[in-house]
Structures are given as structure tokens and as C-alpha cells.
Design an enzyme around this catalytic site. Sequence first.
Site, PDB file in Angstrom:
ATOM      1  N   LYS A  71       0.805  -1.226   0.000  1.00 11.80           N
ATOM      2  CA  LYS A  71       0.000   0.000   0.000  1.00 11.80           C
ATOM      3  C   LYS A  71       0.843   1.286   0.000  1.00 11.80           C
ATOM      4  CE  LYS A  71      -4.299  -1.834   1.928  1.00 11.80           C
ATOM      5  NZ  LYS A  71      -5.351  -1.662   2.925  1.00 11.80           N
ATOM      6  N   ASP A 108     -10.301   2.951   1.776  1.00 10.93           N
ATOM      7  CA  ASP A 108     -10.586   2.335   3.079  1.00 10.93           C
ATOM      8  C   ASP A 108     -11.416   3.275   3.960  1.00 10.93           C
ATOM      9  OD1 ASP A 108      -9.290  -0.040   2.520  1.00 10.93           O
ATOM     10  OD2 ASP A 108      -7.377   0.630   3.326  1.00 10.93           O
TER      11      ASP A 108
END
Length: 285
Positions: A71, A108
Site C-alpha cells: 500500500k 478504506d
Amino acid sequence: MTLTGKGKIAGVVGWPISQSLSPVLHGYWLKELKLDGVLVPLAVRREEFARTIISLQRAGFRGVNVTVPHKEAAFALAHDCDEAARAASAANLLIFHADGRIEARNTDAVGLMESVRTSMSRLEDRSVLLLGAGGAARGAILALNALGAARIRLLNRHADKAIMLARAMQPLIKSELTAGGLEDWKSAAPEANLIINSTSAGMKGVSPLVLDLALLKPSATLLDIVYNPLETPLLRDAKARGHHVIDGLGMLMHQAAPSFEAFFGVKPDVTPGLRARLIEALSHA
Ligand code: ATR
């Protein structure tokens, strides 16, 4: 599944990747919407990440979802990014644009926000107790701020990490952000309207946090971002005490929706049918 030459191809990149539910999620929507496309799981080692991304872009992929451990690398290699990716210094979505640009997004935060919004009445003027101070906590702080939470109390096993994160994030948000160690649960728990576990504690193979739930208000809601198992020990104990609980599947489904729209051009619906499909996939995992 039959792809034509016009099929839109996307991927999910991680190491390992066999545990990822993204192919099931996107596959469900592709089938429901009768779209010509596919999302391919790709196991890519850390040292191969950048090279692989460039190859996928050249091969005509529309983009990729990115999971552990890539990420931060995904954020670093993109040409531009959204506010959530910048705040988290991490991205879970890379979009390959026709002009060669790679855009990084972090969905997210929006996933958590939608999950809370659809299962709780409101968060304005409320206090949230957020457990953990990692990447997931950063996204959660943005989501809670966007939902109008008045106060966020961040508690982490290593208190110094929570204190540093609170210092870094406070200038970016309106909610009052304070931090401490897990030992501060005693003073923080009675105030909280919503408790969120953003740590990996309680995940399959990881021991759960030991928390005295008797200190909570009866009206407090508990949310766990862990979805394997779906009913974590924390949620099971909270449920037994009569608390409203929110499991991690809501966040998972809602974080995937913007990726699907970016890859395949249609905004998908988060439905009970999708949830049932994911529960079935988890039972085989
Ligand atoms: P993520 O991006 O998923 O948030 P991370 O950045 O590695 O992952 O952060 C993991 C978080 O879970 C951290 O807050 C970590 O606490 P420490 O910073 O004290 O290490 C927390 N965590 C992981 N396992 C835990 C456990 N068994 N008990 C308590 N906290 C745990």
C-alpha cells in the site's frame, strides 16, 4: 466466464494473495451487472511491485487494487492521489489513465464511513474510541471526522505511536483527537458511543485484545474491521452484553465499490446478496 477482446481487465496485487476476497467481490458484481470484465488475483513480491505495475499498465489493465504489503509503495509510485491516500501515505487503488498517468486512491476511509453511516443513527456530537494506530487507524480517523465525530480517543498497544499519529492528524481534521495506551481503556471506555477495533487483534490466528466491556455504556456500538472470523471474540462478547455490533464485511464491501466503478465504469450496489456470497467464500477459506 467468457471474456471478449473488449473485456475490461483489472487486478488485485498482494503477497500473499490467496486470502483476498476482492476477486469474489468484483466477480459477483460483474456477473450481476452482466459486464465483460475480470479482476485477476496477482501474487507479487515486494521487490517486483513497481516493475509489475508498469507491465500491467502497458498490458492494458484498467488498474489494480493493492493490498499488504504494497500500500505504501503504491502511493509512492503514483503521479497523483486523492486526499485520503495523501493523509494515509498509502493507497489501496491504482487507476491507470489513458494518458499514462497512474492515480492513487485510498478507499478504506470511505468504506468505513459508509459502513458506519448505514448501521448507526448519527455520529455528530459523539465520542469514538479507536483502537490501533496503524494504516487502518489513519483511514478510520478521516472517516470519523467526515462523519462529524466530536471526539476521537486513540488507544494503541504502543502509546507513543498513537500520540505521534494524533499529532500528525489533528491539523487535518475538525474532531478533537487525543491519544494514549491500551491501559487508558478504563477512563476512555465509559465515555465512548462507538468503539472501533482497527488492529489485527482477533483475526484468525491472532489473539484478541483483553478489554473490560462492563465499563461501556449499554448504548455503545462496537465495530471490528477484522472480517475473518466474521464474529470476532470482541464482537461476540459485545453482542452477548446486548451491544449493537458492526462486523468488518460492511467496510470491505463499501471500500470495493469505488474501485469497481473506476475499473468497470458502473457504480455497484452493496446488497444482502453480496454479503451472503462473501460469507460463503469465507466459510471455504
Ligand atoms: P494496518 O495497516 O492494518 O493498520 P499496521 O500499520 O501494521 O497495520 O498496524 C497494526 C496495528 O495493530 C498497530 O496499531 C498495532 O499495535 P502496535 O503499534 O502497538 O504494534 C496493532 N496490533 C497488532 N496486533 C496487535 C495485538 N495482538 N494487540 C494489540 N495491538 C495489536
